[in-house]
Write a protein that holds these residues in place. Structure first.
Motif, mmCIF file in Angstrom:
data_model
loop_
_atom_site.group_PDB
_atom_site.id
_atom_site.type_symbol
_atom_site.label_atom_id
_atom_site.label_comp_id
_atom_site.label_asym_id
_atom_site.label_seq_id
_atom_site.Cartn_x
_atom_site.Cartn_y
_atom_site.Cartn_z
ATOM 1 N N MET A 1 0.812 -1.196 0.000
ATOM 2 C CA MET A 1 0.000 0.000 0.000
ATOM 3 C C MET A 1 0.863 1.271 0.000
ATOM 4 N N LYS A 2 1.984 1.226 0.752
ATOM 5 C CA LYS A 2 2.857 2.401 0.811
ATOM 6 C C LYS A 2 3.431 2.722 -0.562
ATOM 7 N N TYR A 3 3.685 1.683 -1.345
ATOM 8 C CA TYR A 3 4.241 1.866 -2.684
ATOM 9 C C TYR A 3 3.309 2.726 -3.544
ATOM 10 N N PHE A 4 2.050 2.333 -3.620
ATOM 11 C CA PHE A 4 1.099 3.061 -4.463
ATOM 12 C C PHE A 4 0.789 4.440 -3.893
ATOM 13 N N LYS A 5 0.762 4.546 -2.574
ATOM 14 C CA LYS A 5 0.543 5.850 -1.946
ATOM 15 C C LYS A 5 1.707 6.787 -2.263
ATOM 16 N N ALA A 6 2.928 6.258 -2.181
ATOM 17 C CA ALA A 6 4.114 7.062 -2.494
ATOM 18 C C ALA A 6 4.080 7.556 -3.936
ATOM 19 N N LEU A 7 3.732 6.662 -4.860
ATOM 20 C CA LEU A 7 3.643 7.061 -6.272
ATOM 21 C C LEU A 7 2.611 8.169 -6.467
ATOM 22 N N ALA A 8 1.444 7.991 -5.877
ATOM 23 C CA ALA A 8 0.372 8.975 -6.037
ATOM 24 C C ALA A 8 0.781 10.328 -5.465
ATOM 25 N N ILE A 9 1.347 10.315 -4.278
ATOM 26 C CA ILE A 9 1.740 11.578 -3.638
ATOM 27 C C ILE A 9 2.836 12.270 -4.432
ATOM 28 N N TYR A 10 3.840 11.516 -4.849
ATOM 29 C CA TYR A 10 4.967 12.119 -5.569
ATOM 30 C C TYR A 10 4.509 12.766 -6.874
ATOM 31 N N TYR A 11 3.722 12.049 -7.639
ATOM 32 C CA TYR A 11 3.337 12.578 -8.948
ATOM 33 C C TYR A 11 2.187 13.577 -8.870
ATOM 34 N N ASP A 12 1.405 13.548 -7.811
ATOM 35 C CA ASP A 12 0.381 14.579 -7.610
ATOM 36 C C ASP A 12 1.008 15.892 -7.151
ATOM 37 N N ALA A 13 2.170 15.820 -6.567
ATOM 38 C CA ALA A 13 2.848 17.012 -6.056
ATOM 39 C C ALA A 13 3.136 18.024 -7.154
ATOM 40 N N LYS A 14 3.361 17.558 -8.362
ATOM 41 C CA LYS A 14 3.690 18.515 -9.442
ATOM 42 C C LYS A 14 2.505 19.406 -9.803
ATOM 43 N N GLU A 15 1.307 19.023 -9.384
ATOM 44 C CA GLU A 15 0.110 19.831 -9.635
ATOM 45 C C GLU A 15 -0.031 20.981 -8.650
ATOM 46 N N LYS A 16 0.703 20.939 -7.564
ATOM 47 C CA LYS A 16 0.596 21.969 -6.535
ATOM 48 C C LYS A 16 1.294 23.239 -6.992
ATOM 49 N N GLN A 17 0.719 24.352 -6.620
ATOM 50 C CA GLN A 17 1.278 25.652 -6.978
ATOM 51 C C GLN A 17 2.373 26.083 -6.000
ATOM 52 N N ASN A 18 2.227 25.691 -4.765
ATOM 53 C CA ASN A 18 3.137 26.100 -3.712
ATOM 54 C C ASN A 18 4.367 25.183 -3.702
ATOM 55 N N ASP A 19 5.543 25.765 -3.886
ATOM 56 C CA ASP A 19 6.781 24.975 -3.929
ATOM 57 C C ASP A 19 7.078 24.269 -2.606
ATOM 58 N N ILE A 20 6.719 24.893 -1.500
ATOM 59 C CA ILE A 20 6.952 24.264 -0.195
ATOM 60 C C ILE A 20 6.078 23.027 -0.058
ATOM 61 N N GLU A 21 4.815 23.126 -0.451
ATOM 62 C CA GLU A 21 3.918 21.964 -0.401
ATOM 63 C C GLU A 21 4.405 20.862 -1.339
ATOM 64 N N LYS A 22 4.873 21.240 -2.518
ATOM 65 C CA LYS A 22 5.430 20.254 -3.458
ATOM 66 C C LYS A 22 6.571 19.486 -2.816
ATOM 67 N N GLN A 23 7.486 20.237 -2.206
ATOM 68 C CA GLN A 23 8.658 19.614 -1.597
ATOM 69 C C GLN A 23 8.255 18.723 -0.428
ATOM 70 N N GLN A 24 7.318 19.176 0.375
ATOM 71 C CA GLN A 24 6.855 18.370 1.513
ATOM 72 C C GLN A 24 6.221 17.066 1.024
ATOM 73 N N ASP A 25 5.410 17.159 -0.025
ATOM 74 C CA ASP A 25 4.777 15.963 -0.576
ATOM 75 C C ASP A 25 5.823 15.003 -1.142
ATOM 76 N N ARG A 26 6.803 15.538 -1.830
ATOM 77 C CA ARG A 26 7.850 14.680 -2.390
ATOM 78 C C ARG A 26 8.653 14.010 -1.284
ATOM 79 N N GLU A 27 8.931 14.733 -0.231
ATOM 80 C CA GLU A 27 9.649 14.143 0.908
ATOM 81 C C GLU A 27 8.813 13.035 1.560
ATOM 82 N N LEU A 28 7.504 13.261 1.680
ATOM 83 C CA LEU A 28 6.626 12.236 2.232
ATOM 84 C C LEU A 28 6.629 10.998 1.333
ATOM 85 N N ALA A 29 6.555 11.209 0.027
ATOM 86 C CA ALA A 29 6.574 10.088 -0.920
ATOM 87 C C ALA A 29 7.886 9.304 -0.803
ATOM 88 N N ILE A 30 8.980 10.012 -0.683
ATOM 89 C CA ILE A 30 10.288 9.358 -0.530
ATOM 90 C C ILE A 30 10.324 8.549 0.764
#
Length: 157
Positions: A1-30
């Motif tokens: 489950m973590k695998y698919f959640k990580a993929l979704a979070i990482y690739y959904d992050a690029k849709e965010k306008q806020n760079d800080i939120e993008k980075q936080q989401d990518r860190e969570l995905a990692i």
């Protein structure tokens, strides 16, 4: 489950306008992908995603551990050009050198598997990986990519 959640979070992050939120989401995905690998250390695709995410984040020094894990599972990936050619590995000479040592240790496993370790240990025999690295990095200091230098093979044998 973590695998698919990580993929979704990482690739959904690029849709965010806020760079800080993008980075936080990518860190969570990692983080989630690292946890997934800890529980599923034979999941090759997870290693590949994580490696490229870390490289894109300019964290090649952190990617080394996962490169080693990937090559323990699939040492033949030491020949994967896309992985070798990624410029992010050139973050520092120590990361670059450590990456190459890991690649050679994976290649050594392949030679062992094929019962021809003596060829690998012979500094006069050029391996496939050594040829690839020499072609790619001929303008760099050979001590950073030379099998004999990195693995301290006796040059006089």
């Amino acid at each position: 489950m973590k695998y698919f959640k990580a993929l979704a979070i990482y690739y959904d992050a690029k849709e965010k306008q806020n760079d800080i939120e993008k980075q936080q989401d990518r860190e969570l995905a990692i983080t989630l992908m690292k946890e997934h690998i800890k529980d599923n250390n034979d999941h090759i695709k997870a290693y590949i995603f994580l490696l490229f995410w870390l490289l894109r984040q300019k964290k090649a020094h952190k990617a080394l551990e996962f490169l080693e894990g990937l090559l323990e599972q699939k040492p033949e990936y030491c020949y994967e050009r896309q992985l070798i050619e990624d410029k992010a590995w050139e973050e520092s000479s120590s990361v670059f050198e450590d990456r190459n040592k890991i690649l050679y240790l994976a290649e050594q496993k392949l030679y062992e598997r094929n019962d021809c370790l003596s060829e690998f240990l012979d500094p006069h025999h050029t391996t496939r990986l050594e040829t690839i690295l020499k072609d790619l990095y001929r303008t760099k200091d050979p001590s950073l990519y030379s099998r004999a230098a990195l693995l301290h093979l006796n040059k006089t044998s």
